[in-house]
Design an enzyme around this catalytic site. Structure first.
Site, PDB file in Angstrom:
ATOM      1  CE1 TYR A 159      -4.177   1.369  -0.347  1.00  0.00           C
ATOM      2  CE2 TYR A 159      -3.608   2.702   1.554  1.00  0.00           C
ATOM      3  CZ  TYR A 159      -4.441   2.428   0.494  1.00  0.00           C
ATOM      4  OH  TYR A 159      -5.550   3.212   0.271  1.00  0.00           O
ATOM      5  CE  LYS A 166      -7.061   6.313   0.218  1.00  0.00           C
ATOM      6  NZ  LYS A 166      -7.988   7.192  -0.529  1.00  0.00           N
TER       7      LYS A 166
HETATM    8  P1  NAD Z   1     -11.558   3.617  -8.759  1.00  0.00           P
HETATM    9  O1  NAD Z   1     -10.323   3.402  -9.573  1.00  0.00           O
HETATM   10  O2  NAD Z   1     -12.814   3.135  -9.308  1.00  0.00           O
HETATM   11  O3  NAD Z   1     -11.702   5.138  -8.357  1.00  0.00           O
HETATM   12  C1  NAD Z   1     -10.620   6.018  -8.230  1.00  0.00           C
HETATM   13  C2  NAD Z   1     -11.025   7.296  -8.922  1.00  0.00           C
HETATM   14  O4  NAD Z   1     -10.006   8.297  -8.778  1.00  0.00           O
HETATM   15  C3  NAD Z   1     -11.232   7.111 -10.432  1.00  0.00           C
HETATM   16  O5  NAD Z   1     -12.518   7.544 -10.782  1.00  0.00           O
HETATM   17  C4  NAD Z   1     -10.187   8.002 -11.045  1.00  0.00           C
HETATM   18  O6  NAD Z   1     -10.576   8.575 -12.268  1.00  0.00           O
HETATM   19  C5  NAD Z   1     -10.070   9.051  -9.965  1.00  0.00           C
HETATM   20  N1  NAD Z   1      -8.898   9.898 -10.106  1.00  0.00           N
HETATM   21  C6  NAD Z   1      -7.593   9.522 -10.108  1.00  0.00           C
HETATM   22  N2  NAD Z   1      -6.818  10.605 -10.346  1.00  0.00           N
HETATM   23  C7  NAD Z   1      -7.649  11.662 -10.489  1.00  0.00           C
HETATM   24  C8  NAD Z   1      -7.466  13.045 -10.745  1.00  0.00           C
HETATM   25  N3  NAD Z   1      -6.250  13.566 -10.921  1.00  0.00           N
HETATM   26  N4  NAD Z   1      -8.563  13.832 -10.829  1.00  0.00           N
HETATM   27  C9  NAD Z   1      -9.787  13.345 -10.677  1.00  0.00           C
HETATM   28  N5  NAD Z   1     -10.043  12.053 -10.418  1.00  0.00           N
HETATM   29  C10 NAD Z   1      -8.974  11.216 -10.337  1.00  0.00           C
HETATM   30  O7  NAD Z   1     -11.226   2.918  -7.352  1.00  0.00           O
HETATM   31  P2  NAD Z   1     -12.026   2.934  -5.963  1.00  0.00           P
HETATM   32  O8  NAD Z   1     -11.517   1.742  -5.255  1.00  0.00           O
HETATM   33  O9  NAD Z   1     -13.476   3.098  -6.205  1.00  0.00           O
HETATM   34  O10 NAD Z   1     -11.423   4.194  -5.243  1.00  0.00           O
HETATM   35  C11 NAD Z   1     -12.241   5.218  -4.699  1.00  0.00           C
HETATM   36  C12 NAD Z   1     -11.689   5.664  -3.359  1.00  0.00           C
HETATM   37  O11 NAD Z   1     -11.856   4.625  -2.400  1.00  0.00           O
HETATM   38  C13 NAD Z   1     -10.196   5.988  -3.366  1.00  0.00           C
HETATM   39  O12 NAD Z   1      -9.955   7.080  -2.486  1.00  0.00           O
HETATM   40  C14 NAD Z   1      -9.593   4.728  -2.786  1.00  0.00           C
HETATM   41  O13 NAD Z   1      -8.318   4.939  -2.236  1.00  0.00           O
HETATM   42  C15 NAD Z   1     -10.631   4.421  -1.736  1.00  0.00           C
HETATM   43  N6  NAD Z   1     -10.624   3.062  -1.177  1.00  0.00           N
HETATM   44  C16 NAD Z   1     -10.652   1.983  -2.000  1.00  0.00           C
HETATM   45  C17 NAD Z   1     -10.658   0.707  -1.444  1.00  0.00           C
HETATM   46  C18 NAD Z   1     -10.661  -0.521  -2.323  1.00  0.00           C
HETATM   47  O14 NAD Z   1     -10.301  -1.610  -1.853  1.00  0.00           O
HETATM   48  N7  NAD Z   1     -11.078  -0.424  -3.577  1.00  0.00           N
HETATM   49  C19 NAD Z   1     -10.636   0.538  -0.040  1.00  0.00           C
HETATM   50  C20 NAD Z   1     -10.608   1.668   0.760  1.00  0.00           C
HETATM   51  C21 NAD Z   1     -10.610   2.936   0.191  1.00  0.00           C
END
Ligand code: NAD
Length: 259
Positions: A159, A166
């Site tokens: 990570y 985060k």
């Molecule tokens: P995802 O890839 O579907 O979403 C990530 C989003 O970030 C995408 O829509 C991408 O276009 C956007 N992004 C990246 N760079 C960008 C920029 N410069 N400007 C605008 N948008 C930008 O993945 P996800 O898992 O749905 O992630 C969403 C959130 O949840 C993130 O903050 C991620 O860290 C967090 N999260 C994910 C998990 C997991 O296991 N998937 C767990 C905990 C937290």
């Protein structure tokens, strides 16, 4: 009667139908909310966002291309929102980015300065930038949420710099909550357990994490994205009117386990 009837806001972070933001949007719309959808610019991205939203019954979405590393993009997004909604009630920050080259176990000490800066800028600073603009459009108060992960608190192999980002996101959430509270604006984060999305697939060893959580979490399973959506409804609605500056775990209890 929905919990979010007459509530309007922005959802940042839909990339495709697996995105947590898409599941959150589905839950919000199901409770009566009206949303604008900010997404990473680009024709291909837009096509995927439209397809994802079509899949949850939003046939004609209001889309706002916005790269959150650009202040001009952010300003244009909020100017357009002001024109369309005048005021907003909520904002969802569900986005993050780090160069996947450095999201591998054992690679953290090699993180270059520019990779660190970009990860922190896009994944953490953007919450501050968005909240500051949202404040101007929340004259009667509002609710803002961001998405985080347990790798902010403990060293999770792979990570890496995203964990540092985060930690910064969660601290930013608390400072924003402290300063925006007097305006009736609440700010919280949701710490989700692992879910299969574009972003999580970039983390080296993610499949092992899924297996581990399903064996060791109190609920003996991984979470479903819809469970994050339900918590978002709680945090963005009046149900959580007394809650701000909190990080709420939706992780099948994994974060409480010591051994
Ligand atoms: P995802 O890839 O579907 O979403 C990530 C989003 O970030 C995408 O829509 C991408 O276009 C956007 N992004 C990246 N760079 C960008 C920029 N410069 N400007 C605008 N948008 C930008 O993945 P996800 O898992 O749905 O992630 C969403 C959130 O949840 C993130 O903050 C991620 O860290 C967090 N999260 C994910 C998990 C997991 O296991 N998937 C767990 C905990 C937290």
């Amino acid at each position: 009667m929905g919990l979010l009837d007459n509530q309007r806001g922005l959802v940042f972070g839909i990339a495709n139908d697996r995105s947590i933001a898409c599941h959150i949007a589905k839950s919000l719309i199901g409770e009566g909310a009206t949303c604008g959808f900010a997404h990473l610019p680009g024709e291909k991205n837009e096509r995927r966002v439209r397809k994802a939203l079509d899949g949850i019954g939003v046939a004609e979405p209001w889309l706002l291309p916005c790269d959150v590393s650009s202040d001009d993009d952010i300003d244009a997004t909020f100017a357009a929102t002001k024109e369309r909604f005048d005021t907003i009630d909520f904002l969802v920050h569900s986005l993050a980015f780090a160069d996947r080259t450095y999201l591998k176990a054992g690679k953290f000490p090699e993180t270059p300065r520019d990779v660190f800066a970009q990860a922190l800028d896009i994944s953490a600073y953007s919450l501050i930038a968005l909240a500051n603009r949202a404040k101007e459009m929340m004259p009667k108060g509002g609710s803002i949420i961001g998405m985080t992960y347990y790798g902010s608190e403990k060293a999770i192999p792979g990570y890496n710099v995203m964990g540092v980002a985060k930690a910064a996101l969660e601290a930013s959430m608390r400072y924003l909550a402290a300063d925006l509270g007097e305006h009736g604006i609440r700010v919280n984060t949701v710490s989700a357990g692992p879910l299969k999305t574009l972003s999580s697939m970039a983390v080296g060893g993610i499949d092992e994490i899924f297996n581990w959580v399903s064996q060791k979490s109190p609920l003996r399973r991984n979470i479903e994205a819809g469970e994050v959506g339900k918590t978002a409804v709680y945090l963005l609605s009046d149900l959580s009117s007394g809650v701000t500056g909190e990080n709420i775990y939706v992780d099948a209890g994994y974060s409480i386990v010591g051994l």
